[in-house]
Motif scaffolding. Structure first.
Motif, PDB file in Angstrom:
ATOM      1  N   LEU A 198      -2.778 -28.858 116.453  1.00 16.29           N
ATOM      2  CA  LEU A 198      -1.637 -29.092 115.574  1.00 16.29           C
ATOM      3  C   LEU A 198      -1.758 -28.195 114.348  1.00 16.29           C
ATOM      4  CD1 LEU A 198      -1.501 -32.985 115.746  1.00 16.29           C
ATOM      5  CD2 LEU A 198       0.101 -31.355 116.779  1.00 16.29           C
ATOM      6  N   PRO A 199      -0.644 -27.679 113.835  1.00 14.43           N
ATOM      7  CA  PRO A 199      -0.719 -26.722 112.723  1.00 14.43           C
ATOM      8  C   PRO A 199      -1.317 -27.310 111.446  1.00 14.43           C
ATOM      9  CG  PRO A 199       1.564 -27.259 113.270  1.00 14.43           C
ATOM     10  CD  PRO A 199       0.719 -27.805 114.363  1.00 14.43           C
ATOM     11  N   TYR A 200      -1.236 -28.635 111.277  1.00 15.67           N
ATOM     12  CA  TYR A 200      -1.756 -29.224 110.040  1.00 15.67           C
ATOM     13  C   TYR A 200      -3.068 -29.970 110.264  1.00 15.67           C
ATOM     14  CZ  TYR A 200       0.894 -32.842 112.377  1.00 15.67           C
ATOM     15  OH  TYR A 200       1.388 -33.675 113.340  1.00 15.67           O
ATOM     16  N   ALA A 201      -3.633 -29.828 111.467  1.00 10.76           N
ATOM     17  CA  ALA A 201      -4.850 -30.579 111.788  1.00 10.76           C
ATOM     18  C   ALA A 201      -5.990 -30.225 110.844  1.00 10.76           C
ATOM     19  CB  ALA A 201      -5.264 -30.307 113.236  1.00 10.76           C
ATOM     20  N   PHE A 202      -6.126 -28.933 110.550  1.00 14.06           N
ATOM     21  CA  PHE A 202      -7.251 -28.517 109.698  1.00 14.06           C
ATOM     22  C   PHE A 202      -7.151 -29.136 108.307  1.00 14.06           C
ATOM     23  CE2 PHE A 202      -4.145 -25.472 108.258  1.00 14.06           C
ATOM     24  CZ  PHE A 202      -4.531 -25.138 106.975  1.00 14.06           C
ATOM     25  N   LEU A 203      -5.903 -29.263 107.824  1.00 18.99           N
ATOM     26  CA  LEU A 203      -5.685 -29.824 106.498  1.00 18.99           C
ATOM     27  C   LEU A 203      -6.047 -31.310 106.479  1.00 18.99           C
ATOM     28  CD1 LEU A 203      -4.612 -28.332 104.043  1.00 18.99           C
ATOM     29  CD2 LEU A 203      -2.427 -29.471 104.396  1.00 18.99           C
ATOM     30  N   LEU A 204      -5.607 -32.028 107.510  1.00 19.92           N
ATOM     31  CA  LEU A 204      -5.917 -33.450 107.582  1.00 19.92           C
ATOM     32  C   LEU A 204      -7.413 -33.686 107.680  1.00 19.92           C
ATOM     33  CD1 LEU A 204      -3.062 -34.744 109.889  1.00 19.92           C
ATOM     34  CD2 LEU A 204      -3.427 -35.289 107.480  1.00 19.92           C
ATOM     35  N   LYS A 205      -8.085 -32.846 108.500  1.00 20.44           N
ATOM     36  CA  LYS A 205      -9.533 -33.018 108.653  1.00 20.44           C
ATOM     37  C   LYS A 205     -10.231 -32.784 107.318  1.00 20.44           C
ATOM     38  CE  LYS A 205     -13.246 -33.728 111.141  1.00 20.44           C
ATOM     39  NZ  LYS A 205     -13.489 -35.036 111.766  1.00 20.44           N
ATOM     40  N   MET A 206      -9.720 -31.830 106.543  1.00 19.27           N
ATOM     41  CA  MET A 206     -10.307 -31.581 105.225  1.00 19.27           C
ATOM     42  C   MET A 206     -10.171 -32.805 104.337  1.00 19.27           C
ATOM     43  SD  MET A 206      -9.137 -27.643 104.554  1.00 19.27           S
ATOM     44  CE  MET A 206      -9.771 -27.434 102.921  1.00 19.27           C
ATOM     45  N   ILE A 207      -8.978 -33.417 104.385  1.00 16.84           N
ATOM     46  CA  ILE A 207      -8.739 -34.599 103.552  1.00 16.84           C
ATOM     47  C   ILE A 207      -9.631 -35.751 103.989  1.00 16.84           C
ATOM     48  CG2 ILE A 207      -6.999 -36.322 102.913  1.00 16.84           C
ATOM     49  CD1 ILE A 207      -4.910 -34.013 103.209  1.00 16.84           C
ATOM     50  N   PHE A 208      -9.657 -36.023 105.299  1.00 21.16           N
ATOM     51  CA  PHE A 208     -10.501 -37.106 105.818  1.00 21.16           C
ATOM     52  C   PHE A 208     -11.962 -36.899 105.423  1.00 21.16           C
ATOM     53  CE2 PHE A 208      -8.627 -40.198 108.802  1.00 21.16           C
ATOM     54  CZ  PHE A 208      -7.306 -39.797 108.760  1.00 21.16           C
ATOM     55  N   THR A 209     -12.443 -35.662 105.598  1.00 27.76           N
ATOM     56  CA  THR A 209     -13.864 -35.411 105.333  1.00 27.76           C
ATOM     57  C   THR A 209     -14.168 -35.523 103.852  1.00 27.76           C
ATOM     58  OG1 THR A 209     -13.804 -33.896 107.205  1.00 27.76           O
ATOM     59  CG2 THR A 209     -15.747 -33.807 105.805  1.00 27.76           C
ATOM     60  N   ALA A 210     -13.282 -34.957 103.027  1.00 37.46           N
ATOM     61  CA  ALA A 210     -13.516 -35.007 101.582  1.00 37.46           C
ATOM     62  C   ALA A 210     -13.575 -36.447 101.108  1.00 37.46           C
ATOM     63  CB  ALA A 210     -12.421 -34.240 100.847  1.00 37.46           C
ATOM     64  N   ILE A 211     -12.677 -37.306 101.637  1.00 35.01           N
ATOM     65  CA  ILE A 211     -12.682 -38.714 101.219  1.00 35.01           C
ATOM     66  C   ILE A 211     -13.933 -39.418 101.735  1.00 35.01           C
ATOM     67  CG2 ILE A 211     -11.511 -40.941 101.456  1.00 35.01           C
ATOM     68  CD1 ILE A 211      -8.874 -39.352 101.503  1.00 35.01           C
ATOM     69  N   THR A 212     -14.237 -39.238 103.040  1.00 30.96           N
ATOM     70  CA  THR A 212     -15.388 -39.930 103.623  1.00 30.96           C
ATOM     71  C   THR A 212     -16.661 -39.598 102.867  1.00 30.96           C
ATOM     72  OG1 THR A 212     -14.322 -39.740 105.780  1.00 30.96           O
ATOM     73  CG2 THR A 212     -16.636 -40.373 105.764  1.00 30.96           C
ATOM     74  N   ILE A 213     -16.900 -38.299 102.661  1.00 32.03           N
ATOM     75  CA  ILE A 213     -18.143 -37.902 102.001  1.00 32.03           C
ATOM     76  C   ILE A 213     -18.065 -38.165 100.497  1.00 32.03           C
ATOM     77  CG2 ILE A 213     -19.603 -35.905 101.439  1.00 32.03           C
ATOM     78  CD1 ILE A 213     -19.049 -34.914 104.275  1.00 32.03           C
ATOM     79  N   GLY A 214     -16.873 -37.931  99.942  1.00 25.35           N
ATOM     80  CA  GLY A 214     -16.727 -38.092  98.496  1.00 25.35           C
ATOM     81  C   GLY A 214     -16.967 -39.515  98.012  1.00 25.35           C
ATOM     82  N   CYS A 215     -16.632 -40.515  98.856  1.00 27.57           N
ATOM     83  CA  CYS A 215     -16.770 -41.886  98.392  1.00 27.57           C
ATOM     84  C   CYS A 215     -18.148 -42.453  98.711  1.00 27.57           C
ATOM     85  CB  CYS A 215     -15.669 -42.767  98.961  1.00 27.57           C
ATOM     86  SG  CYS A 215     -15.886 -43.150 100.690  1.00 27.57           S
ATOM     87  N   GLY A 216     -18.972 -41.708  99.451  1.00 23.31           N
ATOM     88  CA  GLY A 216     -20.349 -42.159  99.596  1.00 23.31           C
ATOM     89  C   GLY A 216     -20.855 -42.366 101.017  1.00 23.31           C
ATOM     90  N   PHE A 217     -20.015 -42.123 102.022  1.00 25.38           N
ATOM     91  CA  PHE A 217     -20.526 -42.247 103.383  1.00 25.38           C
ATOM     92  C   PHE A 217     -21.515 -41.126 103.669  1.00 25.38           C
ATOM     93  CE2 PHE A 217     -16.735 -44.843 103.722  1.00 25.38           C
ATOM     94  CZ  PHE A 217     -17.210 -45.919 104.464  1.00 25.38           C
TER      95      PHE A 217
END
Lengths: 407, 407
Positions: free
Chosen positions: B283-302
């Motif tokens: 999907l054309p926006y998949a990379f963007l979503l993955k960036m958001i998911f990863t930034a949140i997951t790691i950013g909040c402490g997982f």
């Protein structure tokens, strides 16, 4: 910005390097064919030697250390003299025509260094960028001669100061090497690649056999480096006149060739390498003879590189070791080439990439193993006394020493 | 002599690292299967987060910077705390089980660092050798997890101080990585390799398209590094309590997953990578979503690594760029993976070898090009703030700076 500037500079260097490298490559191929057709040419080897000494003398370049000069220039403010380029071009061609045992990569580095120097001077680069453009030149001519753009790139990056990689030269060298490679294809040059008949699986047995081959390669590398330098010292001690020295050296090569009754050890000897890697066949003493031929040819003053002889020695040595270890001899020959290359130039990354560019990715772990073992066990010896080894091979220590050639 | 000593030490580290790495790998695979079967598990992500924070708290490891700690320990006298190993093992497994968007290489490096530390302490190595054995550990667990022994070796050698390679650790790391790889095979783990459906020839067109992909990868790499760090800073600013922080982060991930109606962005997302590289579909926006998911997951402490998400982003981004540039999308996805990897870890050699180990040798020059461009253009940003870049990316200058994460 910097990227565009280097796109431009690397294109010039790569294009020019590609043309010179291709012409040089074609010259070597042509004179080798001539020599194979006219076997009497070997008799003229001593006279060819006189010509080489004469040319270097009238150009006042007889004190110049050639390849080492180029290597040092990348690290220092030293210039690469322009005359180096035509002299090494002619010198190497003459040596190949009359059957001296040399390669062509010494010439590649010197031609490349000069081309980089010239381009840089023309555009009035600052000293910092001069270092990069000299590496570009080296990488581009190497690439045109061997048809291995990535190996050429990393060789130029790695050979100067082992352990330090100036990635700032990565893009410039890679662009030069790729362009130069494309130019060489346009000239109709077909890059060497070998389709190995058999690639063993990564097992404990193949791993330990590879380590054994690596250890032998390391020892032979040391002997080869010490041998070349020692022969040169002996020649200089006994025969102080350079004309006499090269003449006598030439006569010895002619005599040896006749005594053995084969021209396998004259010139580059690509046919012997092919036989070892593709058919797994080599004489058990071939590597030793090639070492003697090369040490005499280079020691007495002929021009050319040591890398192709190194690959020859590695291939024939590996082949024989394969037989002894009950390991596929063709694959062992390939391992030997990579192991010897790494042992004498101290460039593990270039060695791994050489294996990929010559033999594909199938045996990459074993090739890396042979390179790693040969690197670690070959001590601080090397072909290029201008090369520095920056970190200890055994500890995480900063040492920054020149490679040795003397025992 | 040194060789035999390191044969022995590397065997222990490699064997132990291989076993731990394989078990960890199997855990991750197992919990991923569980999650795919029981889609309600995602609801427990916020609770899983609380558990992670609780465990780190009672072990007093909540101030520890994990991967950066390990990277720094190779360069300094700092120790790697042993508790890091079980904590990151559990933390990463919990994050994967409940669908946080992370990888596993952060865990690999921390597990490996601890294992190296332990082995070294047990045998009472001196500080100099401790550096080497920590690298061995990193390389061995990395190798067991990804099935790429050479990439693991050079990653460990290269990642600490970019531009300097301690070849003294080459043999030890390689031995550990190979042994660990063999152990992982014994555990029935099948290494990822991709048979690319099509490899373009090296032409001017493919070369320039590759450069374009490299430039985009560099830009996205910077955004990704800055994004992860920025998200973490924002979380810390707004929610000072770590329990609340990870709970809120978990809730956001759950909400996003529901809003999108897909679990493609939870966990490692290997299936999405496979689809991009093998079928050329993303999907054309998949990379963007993955960036958001990863930034949140790691950013909040997982807990978990950033490398597999990076590869996910690279593959989907490359795929889309391929479509825009009229370049084979599957091959572009592979280029994107290598380009993004190089952009965030600043390891060009490991990147080139990764391409060979994942995709074979056919496109090696183009893979090297994407890595070189991405390296040069991605500035001094990086995932690991413990990493140092020793030489300028643009000039032959000694700079020795830490990588940045802030804009």
């Amino acid at each position: 910005k910097t990227f565009v500037k280097w796109m431009f500079l690397a294109t010039i260097t790569g294009g020019f390097g590609g043309i010179v490298g291709s012409l040089f490559n074609m010259c070597i191929v042509y004179v080798t064919k001539m020599r194979n057709k006219n076997s009497w040419l070997i008799f003229l080897l001593p006279l060819g030697g006189l010509l080489i000494v004469f040319l270097y003398r009238i150009c006042k370049m007889d004190k110049n250390s050639g390849t080492n000069n180029v290597i040092k220039s990348v690290r220092s403010e030293e210039d690469v003299p322009f005359l180096l380029a035509p002299l090494i071009f002619i010198g190497t061609t003459v040596t190949h025509l009359f059957g001296g045992s040399v390669g062509r990569e010494g010439a590649a580095l010197q031609l490349g260094g000069s081309i980089g120097e010239m381009t840089g001077k023309l555009i009035k680069l600052n000293e910092n960028d001069m270092h990069i453009i000299r590496m570009c030149g080296m990488s581009s001519v190497f690439s045109a001669l061997f048809g291995t753009p990535l190996t050429a790139t990393f060789f130029a990056l790695e050979v100067i100061s082992v352990g330090i990689i100036h990635y700032s030269a990565f893009i410039p060298c890679l662009l030069s090497a790729v362009l130069s490679y494309k130019v060489s294809l346009l000239f109709g040059i077909i890059p060497e690649t070998y389709l190995l008949p058999y690639i063993p699986l990564l097992s404990m047995a193949s791993f330990f056999k590879t380590i054994a081959i690596g250890i032998v390669c390391a020892v032979v590398s040391i002997i080869f480096c010490v041998g070349i330098f020692g022969t040169n010292k002996l020649f200089k001690k006994w025969l102080r006149n350079p004309y006499l020295r090269i003449f006598v050296g030439g006569v010895i090569i002619v005599a040896l060739t006749f005594f053995l009754g084969t021209t396998d050890y004259n010139g580059a000897g690509m046919n012997v390498i092919d036989r070892a890697v593709l058919e797994g066949k080599a004489l058990p003493y071939a590597f030793l003879l090639k070492m003697i031929f090369t040490a005499i040819t280079i020691g007495c003053g002929f021009k050319g590189g040591e890398i192709v002889p190194t690959l020859f020695i590695g291939a024939t040595l590996g082949c024989v070791l394969g037989g002894l270890l009950h390991f596929n001899p063709a694959f062992s020959a390939a391992l030997g080439m990579v192991g010897m290359f790494c042992g004498v130039v101290n460039c593990p990354i270039a060695s791994v990439l050489l294996s990929v560019e010559l033999f594909g990715s199938g045996g990459i772990v074993l090739f890396a193993t042979v390179a790693a073992v040969s690197y670690m066990m070959s001590g601080y010896y090397g072909l290029y006394s201008g090369q520095k080894i920056v970190y200890s091979k055994l500890r995480t220590e900063f040492i920054n020493i020149y490679t040795k050639k003397e025992y």
